[in-house]
Enzyme design. Sequence first.
Site, PDB file in Angstrom:
ATOM      1  CB  CYS A 116     -12.391 -15.938 -34.356  1.00 44.25           C
ATOM      2  SG  CYS A 116     -13.898 -16.759 -34.834  1.00 44.25           S
ATOM      3  CG  HIS A 257     -13.536 -11.819 -33.542  1.00 43.47           C
ATOM      4  ND1 HIS A 257     -13.564 -11.895 -34.919  1.00 43.47           N
ATOM      5  CD2 HIS A 257     -14.333 -12.826 -33.090  1.00 43.47           C
ATOM      6  CE1 HIS A 257     -14.340 -12.906 -35.276  1.00 43.47           C
ATOM      7  NE2 HIS A 257     -14.827 -13.477 -34.191  1.00 43.47           N
ATOM      8  CG  ASN A 287     -17.709 -14.181 -36.513  1.00 43.88           C
ATOM      9  OD1 ASN A 287     -16.575 -14.125 -36.972  1.00 43.88           O
ATOM     10  ND2 ASN A 287     -17.995 -14.824 -35.402  1.00 43.88           N
TER      11      ASN A 287
HETATM   12  O1  UT7 Z   1     -16.380 -15.844 -33.550  1.00 39.66           O
HETATM   13  C1  UT7 Z   1     -16.255 -16.657 -32.424  1.00 39.66           C
HETATM   14  C2  UT7 Z   1     -16.921 -16.092 -31.297  1.00 39.66           C
HETATM   15  N1  UT7 Z   1     -18.359 -16.136 -31.455  1.00 39.66           N
HETATM   16  C3  UT7 Z   1     -19.060 -15.380 -30.699  1.00 39.66           C
HETATM   17  O2  UT7 Z   1     -18.489 -14.621 -29.955  1.00 39.66           O
HETATM   18  C4  UT7 Z   1     -20.564 -15.497 -30.681  1.00 39.66           C
HETATM   19  C5  UT7 Z   1     -21.041 -15.374 -29.257  1.00 39.66           C
HETATM   20  N2  UT7 Z   1     -22.482 -15.519 -29.067  1.00 39.66           N
HETATM   21  C6  UT7 Z   1     -23.380 -14.628 -29.521  1.00 39.66           C
HETATM   22  O3  UT7 Z   1     -23.050 -13.689 -30.189  1.00 39.66           O
HETATM   23  C7  UT7 Z   1     -24.832 -14.819 -29.113  1.00 39.66           C
HETATM   24  O4  UT7 Z   1     -24.902 -15.793 -28.095  1.00 39.66           O
HETATM   25  C8  UT7 Z   1     -25.739 -15.230 -30.302  1.00 39.66           C
HETATM   26  C9  UT7 Z   1     -25.935 -14.048 -31.238  1.00 39.66           C
HETATM   27  C10 UT7 Z   1     -25.163 -16.395 -31.045  1.00 39.66           C
HETATM   28  C11 UT7 Z   1     -27.139 -15.612 -29.771  1.00 39.66           C
HETATM   29  O5  UT7 Z   1     -27.681 -14.549 -29.023  1.00 39.66           O
HETATM   30  P1  UT7 Z   1     -28.335 -14.821 -27.579  1.00 39.66           P
HETATM   31  O6  UT7 Z   1     -28.838 -13.542 -27.103  1.00 39.66           O
HETATM   32  O7  UT7 Z   1     -27.294 -15.512 -26.754  1.00 39.66           O
HETATM   33  O8  UT7 Z   1     -29.548 -15.744 -27.952  1.00 39.66           O
HETATM   34  P2  UT7 Z   1     -29.874 -17.239 -27.505  1.00 39.66           P
HETATM   35  O9  UT7 Z   1     -28.994 -18.198 -28.221  1.00 39.66           O
HETATM   36  O10 UT7 Z   1     -29.919 -17.334 -26.028  1.00 39.66           O
HETATM   37  O11 UT7 Z   1     -31.336 -17.361 -28.022  1.00 39.66           O
HETATM   38  C12 UT7 Z   1     -32.405 -16.537 -27.512  1.00 39.66           C
HETATM   39  C13 UT7 Z   1     -33.668 -16.868 -28.274  1.00 39.66           C
HETATM   40  C14 UT7 Z   1     -33.963 -18.370 -28.349  1.00 39.66           C
HETATM   41  O12 UT7 Z   1     -35.351 -18.548 -28.302  1.00 39.66           O
HETATM   42  P3  UT7 Z   1     -36.094 -19.009 -26.946  1.00 39.66           P
HETATM   43  O13 UT7 Z   1     -35.453 -20.322 -26.590  1.00 39.66           O
HETATM   44  O14 UT7 Z   1     -35.775 -17.927 -25.952  1.00 39.66           O
HETATM   45  O15 UT7 Z   1     -37.500 -19.087 -27.358  1.00 39.66           O
HETATM   46  C15 UT7 Z   1     -33.466 -18.759 -29.721  1.00 39.66           C
HETATM   47  O16 UT7 Z   1     -34.122 -19.886 -30.229  1.00 39.66           O
HETATM   48  O17 UT7 Z   1     -33.546 -16.436 -29.641  1.00 39.66           O
HETATM   49  C16 UT7 Z   1     -33.821 -17.520 -30.524  1.00 39.66           C
HETATM   50  N3  UT7 Z   1     -32.994 -17.377 -31.699  1.00 39.66           N
HETATM   51  C17 UT7 Z   1     -33.420 -16.716 -32.790  1.00 39.66           C
HETATM   52  N4  UT7 Z   1     -34.570 -16.091 -33.081  1.00 39.66           N
HETATM   53  C18 UT7 Z   1     -34.695 -15.511 -34.285  1.00 39.66           C
HETATM   54  C19 UT7 Z   1     -31.728 -17.822 -31.912  1.00 39.66           C
HETATM   55  N5  UT7 Z   1     -31.327 -17.474 -33.130  1.00 39.66           N
HETATM   56  C20 UT7 Z   1     -32.361 -16.778 -33.706  1.00 39.66           C
HETATM   57  C21 UT7 Z   1     -32.536 -16.163 -34.951  1.00 39.66           C
HETATM   58  N6  UT7 Z   1     -33.698 -15.537 -35.204  1.00 39.66           N
HETATM   59  N7  UT7 Z   1     -31.580 -16.153 -35.894  1.00 39.66           N
END
Ligand code: UT7
Length: 334
Positions: A116, A257, A287
């Site tokens: 990125c 970004h 993204n």
């Molecule tokens: O471009 C390079 C740089 N990339 C980035 O900077 C991305 C950085 N990371 C992020 O933006 C975030 O970490 C994400 C958007 C990828 C994820 O958000 P989060 O708040 O960190 O969520 P998480 O991965 O901790 O997941 C929380 C919950 C989980 O469920 P449980 O285990 O709490 O029951 C996931 O399974 O949300 C669930 N989950 C979803 N639910 C519905 C993860 N993806 C989804 C989804 N829809 N698409």
Amino acid sequence: MKSEYGVRVIGTGRAVPDRILTNEDLSKIVDTSDEWISTRTGIKRRHVLSEGENNSDLATLAAERALEDAGVKAEEIDFLIIGTVTADLIFPSLAVLVQDRIGARNAAAWDLSAACSGFLFGLQQARAMLASGQGQKALVLGSEALTRLTNYRDRNTCVLFGDGSGAVVLEACDPEENTILSTGIRSDGSLADLLKCPKGGTADPVTPEIIESGEDKIHMAGKDVFKHAVRNMGSAAEKALEEAGIKAEEVSLLIPHQANTRIMESLAKRLAFPMEKVYMNIEEYGNTSAASIPIALDEAREKGRVKPGEPILLLAFGGGFTWGSALLSIKETK
Ligand code: UT7
């Protein structure tokens, strides 16, 4: 940076596919919802390539638009650098395909792999080459077909990515006319495992089993990436301001970004930057990796958000990890 010549941005351009994938569309493919995606990421839609359409199509269009904006002919370009991890082919590079299609026959063309952050790595490289007198004009792109590396069975990642391309034209100039105040790039390979395509490269070439497992597609430890993104873009910003000797209040627009609205909000908070001065278009494109900053820059200029001569700060973070900054101004309006 002490240099013989100044360097300035004289044109910008962008291109995204027409096809749109909404959060609603994705909720029919994986277990997700518009509510989750909107609140956790800020994304509403992303533009995605159709079958038969490729990264080179977007990159060619973005490059042509930037050249037209700059009033520069393709033959005048000395260096054509594309930050990308999703070239049409493993080799030759995306840049040589674009070189041929736009007719930049006097250029040296190559790709640059910094995920990125690829656009800002390319900007720094081109700036250094022009500032040292190795050429007069450069085209720098960030261009990605990330949806081709996306696993549409993995809800953790498939909601995040879109395709697109952005370009800038740079020109060597009198040092007094220099408008690139600072550029900085960094990486930390000890964290490479946190964001990668685990297989499908030359170490583990694709097999039907790898395709079935999805290991040839993007894997990300989202929470870790989030934390490092805020920390490293924050320190890159502080360093850039210090190097240029200007205060955060003097920056008229911050273009980070576009990976997550919450990352941009945390970053702005850390830098004590008001959100009105942060440019965000993640809602529309998701993204787009290396393309996100040059797409946003071109769009911001078109909307009159880039005030002629006022400093703007670009910040990137991505797989590697890689990160970088550029502090610059653009005199011309679009
Ligand atoms: O471009 C390079 C740089 N990339 C980035 O900077 C991305 C950085 N990371 C992020 O933006 C975030 O970490 C994400 C958007 C990828 C994820 O958000 P989060 O708040 O960190 O969520 P998480 O991965 O901790 O997941 C929380 C919950 C989980 O469920 P449980 O285990 O709490 O029951 C996931 O399974 O949300 C669930 N989950 C979803 N639910 C519905 C993860 N993806 C989804 C989804 N829809 N698409």
